[in-house]
Design a protein around this motif. Structure first.
Motif, PDB file in Angstrom:
ATOM      1  N   LEU A 278     -33.972 -73.479 -38.420  1.00 21.37           N
ATOM      2  CA  LEU A 278     -32.858 -73.914 -39.279  1.00 21.37           C
ATOM      3  C   LEU A 278     -32.328 -75.273 -38.833  1.00 21.37           C
ATOM      4  CD1 LEU A 278     -30.845 -70.601 -39.701  1.00 21.37           C
ATOM      5  CD2 LEU A 278     -32.039 -71.863 -41.492  1.00 21.37           C
ATOM      6  N   ASN A 279     -32.127 -75.434 -37.529  1.00 22.15           N
ATOM      7  CA  ASN A 279     -31.618 -76.708 -37.027  1.00 22.15           C
ATOM      8  C   ASN A 279     -32.584 -77.856 -37.303  1.00 22.15           C
ATOM      9  OD1 ASN A 279     -29.164 -75.754 -36.095  1.00 22.15           O
ATOM     10  ND2 ASN A 279     -29.918 -75.370 -34.031  1.00 22.15           N
ATOM     11  N   TRP A 280     -33.862 -77.606 -37.111  1.00 19.29           N
ATOM     12  CA  TRP A 280     -34.849 -78.659 -37.329  1.00 19.29           C
ATOM     13  C   TRP A 280     -34.821 -79.130 -38.790  1.00 19.29           C
ATOM     14  CZ3 TRP A 280     -37.294 -81.809 -34.243  1.00 19.29           C
ATOM     15  CH2 TRP A 280     -38.307 -82.609 -34.778  1.00 19.29           C
ATOM     16  N   PHE A 281     -34.805 -78.191 -39.720  1.00 16.62           N
ATOM     17  CA  PHE A 281     -34.833 -78.573 -41.126  1.00 16.62           C
ATOM     18  C   PHE A 281     -33.479 -79.043 -41.643  1.00 16.62           C
ATOM     19  CE2 PHE A 281     -38.823 -76.247 -40.836  1.00 16.62           C
ATOM     20  CZ  PHE A 281     -39.666 -77.155 -41.465  1.00 16.62           C
ATOM     21  N   ALA A 282     -32.414 -78.739 -40.927  1.00 16.13           N
ATOM     22  CA  ALA A 282     -31.080 -79.198 -41.323  1.00 16.13           C
ATOM     23  C   ALA A 282     -30.778 -80.603 -40.801  1.00 16.13           C
ATOM     24  CB  ALA A 282     -30.016 -78.228 -40.815  1.00 16.13           C
TER      25      ALA A 282
ATOM     26  N   ASP B 191     -25.659 -83.112 -47.558  1.00 17.38           N
ATOM     27  CA  ASP B 191     -24.546 -82.437 -48.216  1.00 17.38           C
ATOM     28  C   ASP B 191     -23.474 -82.083 -47.180  1.00 17.38           C
ATOM     29  OD1 ASP B 191     -23.382 -80.897 -50.590  1.00 17.38           O
ATOM     30  OD2 ASP B 191     -23.524 -79.353 -49.021  1.00 17.38           O
ATOM     31  N   PRO B 192     -22.233 -82.528 -47.379  1.00 18.48           N
ATOM     32  CA  PRO B 192     -21.177 -82.287 -46.383  1.00 18.48           C
ATOM     33  C   PRO B 192     -20.905 -80.799 -46.124  1.00 18.48           C
ATOM     34  CG  PRO B 192     -20.460 -83.920 -47.986  1.00 18.48           C
ATOM     35  CD  PRO B 192     -21.763 -83.368 -48.477  1.00 18.48           C
ATOM     36  N   ASP B 193     -20.931 -79.977 -47.161  1.00 15.22           N
ATOM     37  CA  ASP B 193     -20.683 -78.542 -46.970  1.00 15.22           C
ATOM     38  C   ASP B 193     -21.797 -77.883 -46.164  1.00 15.22           C
ATOM     39  OD1 ASP B 193     -18.279 -78.631 -48.340  1.00 15.22           O
ATOM     40  OD2 ASP B 193     -19.195 -78.110 -50.264  1.00 15.22           O
ATOM     41  N   ALA B 194     -23.029 -78.262 -46.429  1.00 14.19           N
ATOM     42  CA  ALA B 194     -24.158 -77.704 -45.690  1.00 14.19           C
ATOM     43  C   ALA B 194     -24.109 -78.149 -44.227  1.00 14.19           C
ATOM     44  CB  ALA B 194     -25.477 -78.125 -46.330  1.00 14.19           C
ATOM     45  N   ARG B 195     -23.829 -79.413 -43.998  1.00 18.02           N
ATOM     46  CA  ARG B 195     -23.714 -79.931 -42.625  1.00 18.02           C
ATOM     47  C   ARG B 195     -22.604 -79.204 -41.875  1.00 18.02           C
ATOM     48  NH1 ARG B 195     -25.948 -85.096 -41.478  1.00 18.02           N
ATOM     49  NH2 ARG B 195     -24.154 -85.615 -40.189  1.00 18.02           N
ATOM     50  N   HIS B 196     -21.482 -79.001 -42.552  1.00 20.07           N
ATOM     51  CA  HIS B 196     -20.343 -78.306 -41.951  1.00 20.07           C
ATOM     52  C   HIS B 196     -20.729 -76.877 -41.550  1.00 20.07           C
ATOM     53  CE1 HIS B 196     -16.170 -77.404 -41.119  1.00 20.07           C
ATOM     54  NE2 HIS B 196     -16.204 -76.394 -41.957  1.00 20.07           N
TER      55      HIS B 196
ATOM     56  N   LEU C 263     -20.728 -75.499 -37.749  1.00 18.47           N
ATOM     57  CA  LEU C 263     -19.884 -74.359 -37.380  1.00 18.47           C
ATOM     58  C   LEU C 263     -20.699 -73.185 -36.852  1.00 18.47           C
ATOM     59  CD1 LEU C 263     -17.017 -74.161 -40.021  1.00 18.47           C
ATOM     60  CD2 LEU C 263     -16.879 -74.755 -37.609  1.00 18.47           C
ATOM     61  N   GLY C 264     -21.843 -72.920 -37.466  1.00 20.28           N
ATOM     62  CA  GLY C 264     -22.698 -71.840 -36.987  1.00 20.28           C
ATOM     63  C   GLY C 264     -23.185 -72.091 -35.576  1.00 20.28           C
ATOM     64  N   ASN C 265     -23.631 -73.306 -35.315  1.00 21.69           N
ATOM     65  CA  ASN C 265     -24.085 -73.658 -33.971  1.00 21.69           C
ATOM     66  C   ASN C 265     -22.933 -73.637 -32.974  1.00 21.69           C
ATOM     67  OD1 ASN C 265     -27.042 -74.659 -33.559  1.00 21.69           O
ATOM     68  ND2 ASN C 265     -26.472 -75.320 -35.617  1.00 21.69           N
ATOM     69  N   LEU C 266     -21.790 -74.159 -33.377  1.00 17.01           N
ATOM     70  CA  LEU C 266     -20.635 -74.187 -32.490  1.00 17.01           C
ATOM     71  C   LEU C 266     -20.219 -72.773 -32.104  1.00 17.01           C
ATOM     72  CD1 LEU C 266     -18.384 -75.679 -31.007  1.00 17.01           C
ATOM     73  CD2 LEU C 266     -17.112 -75.753 -33.172  1.00 17.01           C
ATOM     74  N   ALA C 267     -20.128 -71.896 -33.079  1.00 21.82           N
ATOM     75  CA  ALA C 267     -19.738 -70.511 -32.798  1.00 21.82           C
ATOM     76  C   ALA C 267     -20.731 -69.838 -31.853  1.00 21.82           C
ATOM     77  CB  ALA C 267     -19.623 -69.724 -34.102  1.00 21.82           C
TER      78      ALA C 267
ATOM     79  N   ALA D 208     -22.390 -76.628 -26.885  1.00 22.97           N
ATOM     80  CA  ALA D 208     -21.083 -76.329 -27.481  1.00 22.97           C
ATOM     81  C   ALA D 208     -20.226 -77.592 -27.559  1.00 22.97           C
ATOM     82  CB  ALA D 208     -20.366 -75.244 -26.687  1.00 22.97           C
ATOM     83  N   LEU D 209     -20.218 -78.372 -26.493  1.00 22.58           N
ATOM     84  CA  LEU D 209     -19.443 -79.616 -26.505  1.00 22.58           C
ATOM     85  C   LEU D 209     -19.980 -80.597 -27.544  1.00 22.58           C
ATOM     86  CD1 LEU D 209     -18.858 -80.179 -22.679  1.00 22.58           C
ATOM     87  CD2 LEU D 209     -17.152 -79.497 -24.408  1.00 22.58           C
ATOM     88  N   GLY D 210     -21.292 -80.663 -27.674  1.00 26.76           N
ATOM     89  CA  GLY D 210     -21.885 -81.551 -28.679  1.00 26.76           C
ATOM     90  C   GLY D 210     -21.486 -81.156 -30.085  1.00 26.76           C
ATOM     91  N   PHE D 211     -21.583 -79.877 -30.407  1.00 24.95           N
ATOM     92  CA  PHE D 211     -21.211 -79.436 -31.746  1.00 24.95           C
ATOM     93  C   PHE D 211     -19.695 -79.506 -31.958  1.00 24.95           C
ATOM     94  CE2 PHE D 211     -25.510 -77.593 -31.627  1.00 24.95           C
ATOM     95  CZ  PHE D 211     -25.994 -78.161 -32.800  1.00 24.95           C
ATOM     96  N   ALA D 212     -18.904 -79.298 -30.903  1.00 28.00           N
ATOM     97  CA  ALA D 212     -17.452 -79.463 -31.017  1.00 28.00           C
ATOM     98  C   ALA D 212     -17.104 -80.919 -31.292  1.00 28.00           C
ATOM     99  CB  ALA D 212     -16.757 -78.978 -29.747  1.00 28.00           C
ATOM    100  N   TYR D 213     -17.803 -81.823 -30.627  1.00 24.94           N
ATOM    101  CA  TYR D 213     -17.577 -83.247 -30.860  1.00 24.94           C
ATOM    102  C   TYR D 213     -17.864 -83.605 -32.321  1.00 24.94           C
ATOM    103  CZ  TYR D 213     -18.157 -88.284 -30.770  1.00 24.94           C
ATOM    104  OH  TYR D 213     -18.056 -89.617 -31.059  1.00 24.94           O
ATOM    105  N   VAL D 214     -18.999 -83.152 -32.821  1.00 29.94           N
ATOM    106  CA  VAL D 214     -19.359 -83.436 -34.216  1.00 29.94           C
ATOM    107  C   VAL D 214     -18.336 -82.815 -35.159  1.00 29.94           C
ATOM    108  CG1 VAL D 214     -21.074 -82.981 -36.025  1.00 29.94           C
ATOM    109  CG2 VAL D 214     -21.821 -83.730 -33.760  1.00 29.94           C
ATOM    110  N   GLN D 215     -17.934 -81.583 -34.878  1.00 32.76           N
ATOM    111  CA  GLN D 215     -17.005 -80.869 -35.757  1.00 32.76           C
ATOM    112  C   GLN D 215     -15.616 -81.514 -35.773  1.00 32.76           C
ATOM    113  OE1 GLN D 215     -17.183 -78.556 -38.021  1.00 32.76           O
ATOM    114  NE2 GLN D 215     -14.985 -78.460 -38.328  1.00 32.76           N
TER     115      GLN D 215
END
Length: 126
Positions: free
Chosen positions: A57-61, A66-71, A75-79, A112-119
């Protein structure tokens, strides 16, 4: 680091650990001083399958615009990485794994820090 690169890093880590858990969970966890019975091996293999699925999923994403898809992906990775960090930290502090287990604590924390930074940081500046 941008989201594309973070997703690629997460995908590579996920595939590497995922394949190792599916194919050789016993020997992999023995490196950490952990032994598995048959039920533990099955659960470890299922965990590996999940890691591979999230990695795909991450590779293909990585190129999704699309902002909603990226979000949703962030969020899924961060959680998953925050919960994974807490769980592995508790296990490490309880002495379940040897000193090498701290590397896995670091991997979960950094992701987690990387995805928190992006989020929270990149999203607020966009």
């Amino acid at each position: 680091m941008n989201l594309r690169n973070l997703l690629m890093v997460a995908a590579v880590i996920g595939v590497a650990f995922g394949v190792a858990f599916v194919v050789a969970s016993g020997p992999l966890l023995a490196i950490y001083g952990i032994t598995l019975d048959k039920a533990g091996t099955l659960v470890a293999q299922l965990f590996g399958a999940l890691l591979i699925g999230v990695a795909v999923l991450n590779w293909f994403a990585r190129n999704v615009t699309d902002p909603d898809a990226r979000h949703a992906v962030v969020l899924g990775n961060l959680a998953g990485d925050v919960v994974g960090f807490v769980v592995i930290l508790i296990g490490q502090l309880a002495g379940i794994a040897n000193a090498l287990g701290w590397a896995n604590v670091a991997i979960y924390l950094l992701l987690a820090l990387g995805f928190a930074y992006v989020q929270f940081m990149q999203r607020s500046s966009a």
